[in-house]
Write an enzyme that holds these catalytic residues in place. Structure first.
Site, PDB file in Angstrom:
ATOM      1  N   SER A  68       0.628  -1.215   0.202  1.00  0.00           N
ATOM      2  CA  SER A  68      -0.053  -0.030   0.086  1.00  0.00           C
ATOM      3  C   SER A  68       0.857   1.261   0.064  1.00  0.00           C
ATOM      4  O   SER A  68       1.607   1.460  -1.021  1.00  0.00           O
ATOM      5  CB  SER A  68      -1.035   0.066   1.059  1.00  0.00           C
ATOM      6  OG  SER A  68      -2.054   0.866   0.910  1.00  0.00           O
ATOM      7  N   ASP A  71      -5.965  -4.010  -1.962  1.00  0.00           N
ATOM      8  CA  ASP A  71      -4.712  -3.549  -0.852  1.00  0.00           C
ATOM      9  C   ASP A  71      -3.984  -4.611  -0.411  1.00  0.00           C
ATOM     10  O   ASP A  71      -4.664  -5.429   0.187  1.00  0.00           O
ATOM     11  CB  ASP A  71      -5.246  -2.569   0.059  1.00  0.00           C
ATOM     12  CG  ASP A  71      -4.423  -1.876   0.767  1.00  0.00           C
ATOM     13  OD1 ASP A  71      -3.408  -2.399   1.620  1.00  0.00           O
ATOM     14  OD2 ASP A  71      -4.469  -0.767   0.959  1.00  0.00           O
TER      15      ASP A  71
END
Length: 300
Positions: free
Chosen positions: A40, A155
């Site tokens: 991320s 993610d």
């Protein structure tokens, strides 16, 4: 065998800006990573390092308010799979800093994502580095999933918030992990910080979405009067859920494959999109390295 240092940069939304401070402090100590892996926001800062844009991207973030960051995310009220597609942000990165193929870079790099259908961990080690960052940061509910070679990616914090294992797979003999989710606030402590104004309850993304609805539908919709009594917002619920999940997963992953050194920046009071506090966040990244410098004795 020659020592090869890897650094695993963890996920954590705005808290991840501290990775700039961590990397700068390590460089000041003469410590240069040979392998970088990120999840991320960790993938974003790691990409800046391996493309030699660490200082430039740090300066860019210091200029971004929460409202500016939201405008870069390109909110679409009726987007499929999330509130924003993030394409404008990726376009900015490619325009400002140039695009690079991961496989052509001098430092091994991987961005971690999650296959939405199988739940499997995906390591992105080739192709456009900024596209890899976008896939790794497809925060559930906020940013739309990314289709890559037929896989819908989310993610990477869902499966590997601090990618120590990935660093080892890319050849690192020693790994520093940076964990951004280690000290989630207890309910009572959170209430005290809210009362003292240390936590911003008014996540701007919610206000922006409400404004779009009002502009579109006018007086046809009625909204409740805003109350000063704390009630969890949508972003409260989403970010808290993901934070708790990442904390539990991180504990499990690090227990099975511990980092040789682990840095735990003290940033639990920073809100999901509080990029306004970039200076404070980056300084804590630097302080965190200095607090833990004795953990790096094995590099001498």
């Amino acid at each position: 065998m020659k020592k090869k240092l890897g650094i695993a940069l963890g996920s954590g939304a705005a808290r991840g800006i501290c990775h700039f401070g961590v990397l700068k402090a390590l460089l000041n100590e003469g410590i240069r990573p040979d392998v970088i892996c990120g999840t991320s926001v960790g993938a974003l800062v790691g990409a800046a390092y391996v493309t030699d844009h660490l200082n430039s991207l740090e300066s860019w973030f210091r200029e971004q308010s929460s409202r500016k960051m939201l405008s870069h995310l390109d909110i679409k009220l009726f987007a499929s799979g999330g509130l924003a597609d993030g394409e404008q942000f990726i376009h900015i990165l490619k325009t400002e800093f140039g695009d690079y193929k991961i496989e052509d870079l001098p430092i091994p790099f991987a961005a971690v994502a999650c296959d939405m259908n199988s739940g499997k961990e995906v390591w992105i080690t080739e192709g456009s580095i900024w596209d890899a960052v976008r896939a790794s940061g497809a925060y559930p509910g906020l940013l739309t999933p990314v289709n890559r070679d037929g896989q819908w990616l989310l993610d990477g914090g869902i499966v590997n918030p601090v990618p120590v294992t990935v660093c080892r797979a890319l050849g690192a003999t020693h790994v520093i992990g940076v964990n951004l989710n280690h000290d989630l606030l207890a309910p009572q402590e959170r209430k005290e910080k809210e009362k003292n104004g240390l936590i911003n309850l008014d996540y701007p993304i919610i206000g922006k979405v409400r404004d779009k609805i009002i502009d579109t539908f006018g007086d046809k919709l009625k909204f409740p009067t805003k109350s000063r009594e704390y009630r969890p917002s949508i972003m409260d619920v989403m970010s808290c859920t993901v934070n708790v999940m990442q904390d539990r997963i991180t504990r499990s992953r690090l227990a099975g494959d511990p980092a040789d050194a682990i840095f735990n920046p003290r940033l639990s009071h920073i809100g999901f999109l509080e990029t306004d506090k970039a200076d404070e966040i980056i300084q804590e990244g630097e302080r965190c390295v200095l607090r833990n410098i004795d953990q790096l004795g094995y590099l001498n």
